[in-house]
Design a protein around this motif. Sequence first.
Motif, PDB file in Angstrom:
ATOM      1  N   ALA A   1      -5.903   3.779 -13.189  1.00  0.00           N
ATOM      2  CA  ALA A   1      -4.430   3.605 -13.562  1.00  0.00           C
ATOM      3  C   ALA A   1      -3.853   2.639 -12.782  1.00  0.00           C
ATOM      4  O   ALA A   1      -3.153   1.640 -13.197  1.00  0.00           O
ATOM      5  CB  ALA A   1      -3.895   4.945 -13.589  1.00  0.00           C
ATOM      6  N   LEU A   2      -4.115   2.430 -11.326  1.00  0.00           N
ATOM      7  CA  LEU A   2      -3.551   1.709 -10.608  1.00  0.00           C
ATOM      8  C   LEU A   2      -4.126   0.299 -10.811  1.00  0.00           C
ATOM      9  O   LEU A   2      -3.265  -0.883 -10.669  1.00  0.00           O
ATOM     10  CB  LEU A   2      -3.715   1.783  -9.071  1.00  0.00           C
ATOM     11  CG  LEU A   2      -3.090   3.146  -8.575  1.00  0.00           C
ATOM     12  CD1 LEU A   2      -3.585   3.674  -7.183  1.00  0.00           C
ATOM     13  CD2 LEU A   2      -1.887   2.957  -8.382  1.00  0.00           C
ATOM     14  N   LEU A   3      -5.287   0.063 -11.156  1.00  0.00           N
ATOM     15  CA  LEU A   3      -5.958  -1.352 -11.693  1.00  0.00           C
ATOM     16  C   LEU A   3      -5.011  -1.848 -12.707  1.00  0.00           C
ATOM     17  O   LEU A   3      -4.795  -2.949 -12.899  1.00  0.00           O
ATOM     18  CB  LEU A   3      -7.254  -1.240 -11.901  1.00  0.00           C
ATOM     19  CG  LEU A   3      -7.914  -2.469 -12.320  1.00  0.00           C
ATOM     20  CD1 LEU A   3      -8.085  -3.558 -11.033  1.00  0.00           C
ATOM     21  CD2 LEU A   3      -9.346  -2.391 -12.553  1.00  0.00           C
ATOM     22  N   LEU A   4      -4.817  -0.880 -13.859  1.00  0.00           N
ATOM     23  CA  LEU A   4      -4.269  -1.304 -14.985  1.00  0.00           C
ATOM     24  C   LEU A   4      -2.561  -1.804 -14.790  1.00  0.00           C
ATOM     25  O   LEU A   4      -2.063  -2.723 -15.311  1.00  0.00           O
ATOM     26  CB  LEU A   4      -4.192  -0.245 -16.212  1.00  0.00           C
ATOM     27  CG  LEU A   4      -5.571  -0.164 -16.940  1.00  0.00           C
ATOM     28  CD1 LEU A   4      -5.795   1.106 -17.742  1.00  0.00           C
ATOM     29  CD2 LEU A   4      -5.942  -1.541 -17.569  1.00  0.00           C
ATOM     30  N   LEU A   5      -2.041  -0.934 -13.702  1.00  0.00           N
ATOM     31  CA  LEU A   5      -0.662  -1.207 -13.471  1.00  0.00           C
ATOM     32  C   LEU A   5      -0.826  -2.721 -12.720  1.00  0.00           C
ATOM     33  O   LEU A   5       0.154  -3.312 -12.941  1.00  0.00           O
ATOM     34  CB  LEU A   5      -0.305  -0.155 -12.283  1.00  0.00           C
ATOM     35  CG  LEU A   5       1.224  -0.285 -11.705  1.00  0.00           C
ATOM     36  CD1 LEU A   5       2.125  -0.234 -12.907  1.00  0.00           C
ATOM     37  CD2 LEU A   5       1.495   0.798 -10.795  1.00  0.00           C
TER      38      LEU A   5
END
Length: 53
Positions: A7-11
């Motif tokens: 999720a942090l990577l996609l953000l």
Amino acid sequence: MLFLVAALLLLGVALGSVAHAPLPVTLVAAAVIGIWLVVFAVRERTARRRHQN
């Protein structure tokens, strides 16, 4: 934990692409996402109310 990392990577990818997009494109995308979230919240709320009764 893996979900959080993904999720942090996609953000980060989303914020990076927004930084390079023109302001009108960013505002339209934000409005579409906001409307989608509101529709989703309303549908979830009505489904829960129907399910509880």
